[in-house]
Write an enzyme that holds these catalytic residues in place. Structure first.
Site, PDB file in Angstrom:
ATOM      1  N   PHE A  97       0.813  -1.222   0.000  1.00  0.00           N
ATOM      2  CA  PHE A  97       0.000   0.000   0.000  1.00  0.00           C
ATOM      3  C   PHE A  97       0.843   1.268   0.000  1.00  0.00           C
ATOM      4  O   PHE A  97       0.389   2.333  -0.430  1.00  0.00           O
ATOM      5  CB  PHE A  97      -0.971  -0.009   1.188  1.00  0.00           C
ATOM      6  CG  PHE A  97      -0.381   0.373   2.519  1.00  0.00           C
ATOM      7  CD1 PHE A  97      -0.486   1.668   2.992  1.00  0.00           C
ATOM      8  CD2 PHE A  97       0.243  -0.575   3.323  1.00  0.00           C
ATOM      9  CE1 PHE A  97       0.024   2.022   4.235  1.00  0.00           C
ATOM     10  CE2 PHE A  97       0.759  -0.231   4.557  1.00  0.00           C
ATOM     11  CZ  PHE A  97       0.657   1.073   5.016  1.00  0.00           C
ATOM     12  N   LYS A  98       2.095   1.169   0.432  1.00  0.00           N
ATOM     13  CA  LYS A  98       2.955   2.356   0.494  1.00  0.00           C
ATOM     14  C   LYS A  98       3.197   2.961  -0.894  1.00  0.00           C
ATOM     15  O   LYS A  98       3.502   4.142  -1.013  1.00  0.00           O
ATOM     16  CB  LYS A  98       4.301   1.994   1.130  1.00  0.00           C
ATOM     17  CG  LYS A  98       4.209   1.221   2.448  1.00  0.00           C
ATOM     18  CD  LYS A  98       3.642   2.057   3.562  1.00  0.00           C
ATOM     19  CE  LYS A  98       3.467   1.268   4.851  1.00  0.00           C
ATOM     20  NZ  LYS A  98       4.687   0.992   5.570  1.00  0.00           N
TER      21      LYS A  98
END
Length: 493
Positions: free
Chosen positions: A109-110
């Site tokens: 998700f980063k």
């Protein structure tokens, strides 16, 4: 739009908040006020990128609209993410949805934020600085996503520190094989909190600051202590609401829950800001692993890091000091002196306790619980059996804690569970969860092949190719040698 340190009263504009990363007093830059959304204006926005531009314009008021558009277009252009609109929402049942945030280049998700941050930083940097020196402490995913985002970006060098025995084999291989003329990586003999506190100490040390400035650099961060990292994460909460609304899965004004696997508290804080902006969110459900310091805080108001640190199968959440909680405390209290005292108590005594009225306000928006490793494994297996859906150990914590939430509250509000990493980043743990430890003795990369053979779920190309890449960053150092490592790398390169 102005930004203020959570520990002081000096206000800055967005560009300064982004290029500095952390305030001089050690606090985190936070918007002085949260803008309100006109939901009637955004409900017909037709793409994720266009929504991001709209939201960014509310917060980055010293950027031109052209600068913002350029940042977004470069970050979310075709080919960067393997899904049409950066993130994907899967409907598992009429009331349960999975928000897949792992479709970017490092499968975590980063990427959603760290593809944007380098472009924001370049547009924020004053011309009198020659180069930005980005320091990152990572519990697994942030490091690779930051390295990939900043790789070969002009006027930047990036140094990433990770706990040498505290990340998955795939995460470690992703970082240690990282290419790029400006990228440097070292493992730390210690845990994530050691890496994070080391980076914070370097950021706020006058000696360190003066030394690197004499070499033509300034410090900044790609961790979620930088508001430029947090801002892009707000967008996918708003996008999720719009997608569900357009699909007819919710009606206008209907509240939804979000379940967020939580370590450093940045991801779920973005959801809280989306709620403050006007998205109808009922509860933000904090899903911790057995290092449950944040979930315990939400339940009791006591933040206490004086506890045993556990290494788990959800290593990105193996954290006892959650940096972004400081921003929540400021947004709730609007009292920098009180926040400063909380943080000083945490540093000196190892704990702090908020007042009853503060806890009550936090609990209006948040609910928390944790999962053991065995419960996480059971969650991986049960989600796959029930929905034919494969999840990584962090996302599995989210599903397990959501089950506990339902059991305790009987809440039937429609719910979105954030999926924070592709399951193949943790293939061996996922495989053993599905088959009761049958594959404990195999190589982690062999597990990738077997998991594919057993499930037919596609393996990302970037994970398939990891084994053939050379190790470029073999360093493992003592935690008190971090600044020495930084100096060695920027002087030699």
């Amino acid at each position: 739009m102005r930004y203020i340190s959570t520990r002081g009263n000096k206000e800055v504009q967005a560009k300064e908040a982004i290029y500095r990363g952390i305030a001089e007093d050690g606090g985190l830059y936070t918007p002085v006020s949260i803008p309100s959304l006109d939901l009637s204006k955004i409900k017909n926005i037709d793409s994720y990128a266009n929504l991001a531009k709209y939201i960014f314009e509310l917060y980055l008021t010293d950027f031109t609209n052209e600068e913002i558009a350029d940042c977004i277009d470069k970050s979310y252009s075709r080919g960067k993410f393997d899904t049409k609109d950066v993130v994907a929402i899967k409907k598992l049942s009429p009331g349960l949805f999975a928000l897949e945030l792992w479709h970017g280049p490092t499968y975590a998700f980063k990427d959603v934020a760290l593809q944007v941050l380098p472009h924001l930083l370049l547009k924020s940097m004053p011309t009198f600085y020659k180069q930005a020196l980005i320091l990152v402490a990572t519990s697994g995913d942030t490091g690779k996503a930051a390295l990939e985002g900043f790789k070969d970006v002009d006027r930047t060098k990036i140094v990433v520190f990770y706990p040498s025995e505290g990340v998955s084999d795939v995460q470690k291989r992703q970082m240690t094989t990282q290419e790029g003329r400006n990228t440097f990586v070292a493992g730390i003999k210690g845990n994530f909190d050691d890496a994070q506190s080391g980076v914070k100490e370097i950021f706020t040390s006058k000696k360190c600051i003066d030394t690197i400035e004499n070499l033509g650099f300034f410090f900044t961060s790609a961790n979620s202590i930088n508001f430029g990292r947090l801002l892009p994460q707000i967008v996918y909460y708003i996008w999720s609401y719009l997608v569900l609304l357009k699909a007819g899965d919710i009606s206008e004004g209907e509240k939804i829950n979000f379940v967020v696997p939580t370590g450093n508290f940045g991801n779920i804080l973005a959801g809280f800001i989306a709620k403050l902006m006007g998205i109808p969110i009922n509860k933000l459900i904090v899903a911790s692993n057995i290092n449950s310091v944040v979930a315990d805080f939400v339940r009791t108001g006591l933040y206490d890091r004086r506890r045993e640190f556990y290494k788990t199968i959800s290593p990105s959440m193996d954290i006892l000091v959650a940096s972004n909680l400081e921003r929540l405390l400021y947004l709730v209290t609007k009292d920098s002196e009180r926040v400063k005292k909380y943080m000083l108590d945490l540093k000196s005594d190892g704990y702090f306790k908020v007042e009853e009225e503060v806890l009550k306000e936090i609990q209006e928006s948040f609910w928390g619980d944790f999962s053991t490793d065995d419960q996480t494994r059971n969650s991986i297996k049960s989600i796959y059996r029930e929905y034919g859906y494969l999840v990584d150990p962090h996302s599995a914590v989210g599903f397990d804690v959501y089950r506990k939430y339902q059991k305790q509250t009987f809440d039937s509000t429609k719910t979105v569970v954030l999926q924070t990493a592709n399951p193949y980043k943790f293939a061996k743990d996922v495989l053993n969860a599905l088959f009761d430890g049958e594959y404990n003795n195999i190589d982690p990369f062999e597990a990738v092949e077997i998991l594919y053979a057993k499930t037919g779920v596609e393996v990302p190309e970037g994970i398939k190719s990891l084994l053939s890449k050379p190790i470029l960053h073999p360093n493992v150092i003592e935690k008190d040698k971090m600044f020495d490592f930084i100096l060695e790398k920027i002087r030699d390169n």
